[in-house]
Design an enzyme around this catalytic site. Sequence first.
Site, PDB file in Angstrom:
ATOM      1  CG  ASP A   1      -0.223  -0.010   2.516  1.00 18.10           C
ATOM      2  OD1 ASP A   1       0.999   0.203   2.529  1.00 18.10           O
ATOM      3  OD2 ASP A   1      -0.874  -0.212   3.554  1.00 18.10           O
ATOM      4  CB  SER A   2       0.244   4.659  -1.025  1.00 24.09           C
ATOM      5  OG  SER A   2      -0.795   5.141  -0.192  1.00 24.09           O
TER       6      SER A   2
ATOM      7  CG  ASP B   1      -6.204  -5.308   1.688  1.00 25.48           C
ATOM      8  OD1 ASP B   1      -5.721  -4.951   2.781  1.00 25.48           O
ATOM      9  OD2 ASP B   1      -6.847  -4.532   0.965  1.00 25.48           O
TER      10      ASP B   1
ATOM     11  CB  CYS C   1     -10.287 -28.110  11.027  1.00 23.23           C
ATOM     12  SG  CYS C   1     -10.938 -26.469  11.440  1.00 23.23           S
TER      13      CYS C   1
END
Length: 379
Positions: A94-95, A268, A311
């Site tokens: 991301d920025s 995301d 699981c």
Amino acid sequence: MPAVTYEHIKTCKQSGARLGIVHTPHGSFETPMFMPVGTKATVKTMSPEELRQIEAKIILGNTYHLWLQPGNDIIKQVGGLHNFMNWDGPILTDSGGFQVFSLSNLRKITEESVEFRHHTNGLKLFLSPEKSMEIQNDLGSDIMMAFDECPPMPSEYKYVKDSIERTTRWAERCLNAHKRPEDQALFGIIQGGEYKDLREQSAKELVALDFPGYAIGGLSVGEPKPVMYEMVEHTVQYMPDDKPRYLMGVGSPDALIECSIRGMDMFDCVLPTRIARNGTCMTSNGRLVIKNAKYANDFKPLDENCDCYTCKNYSRAYIRHLIKAEETFGIRLTTIHNLHFLLKLMEDIRQAIREDRLLDFKDEFFEQYGLNVENPKNF
């Protein structure tokens, strides 16, 4: 040829959702796809090998945090983030904009940059479009994000209009400052708050700049989900069909289905890993809070329909004990499960698109997950 391209495979006849492949310098992945978040060059508690086992294809790194620690110069010395963290698949960074606007109370926005205080030590820092590009070029991610302003929701119309126009000017500066377009794709971020006309304006201005991909930002920040769905539905019609479409910050199962139906490709969110740390699990029957006393002697797996490592090997009672005892292994087990659950959900969404039955799948999933009741237990 841009560093990242989108290949369309098919459109679901029933829902209009799209199945595609995003090609990057570090491999390709099918979409719609969920991307686990590795804020500080690690998906918390998970090794890269474990991420591969649960079929994570692309992960996120956070520009703001990696700039401040350990520093982009250190990561650059080893040849970038892929080498630094031993992940050979695609990485999106991301920025840094969202963190500046969300973590820092003391900030001053000018045309040139954002001035803010370090979120832990109070030092004065500046982040600009050029600085964000420099850091992300050093990190060497496959997909970089343009530096944008994230106005809080709700904000006054005039403020949001000024903000999206600044975001467009900043986007242009990002394109000019980006040093590695041949092996790093820079995506533009469409803003506009809850104003449809501003979303349209932002999308059209950014599409005119011809980025190789586009994101919708500024949603999933506390607004009601129907508002988010309305904004996505409205905005997506102005996004190119032949480029990836990324909805930032969305990770609840219902929103992943709803926004895939509305034509988004990439998602995301820190949600699955963050809630795992306090023992909240996503299951095919809805939310499960493992700390609840009723699980103390429940020897069933978290989700009887799940085939993840957790699981297949451990009981609710054991995981509850670990989480209550604040044992790291408990957090590892819930994290593995939650990420596996969402990645498997995306696989099921892709299969439903292939079979032209995504709306049917949505109905079945919502029914079993317990979303068709009043006040459902949701995220």
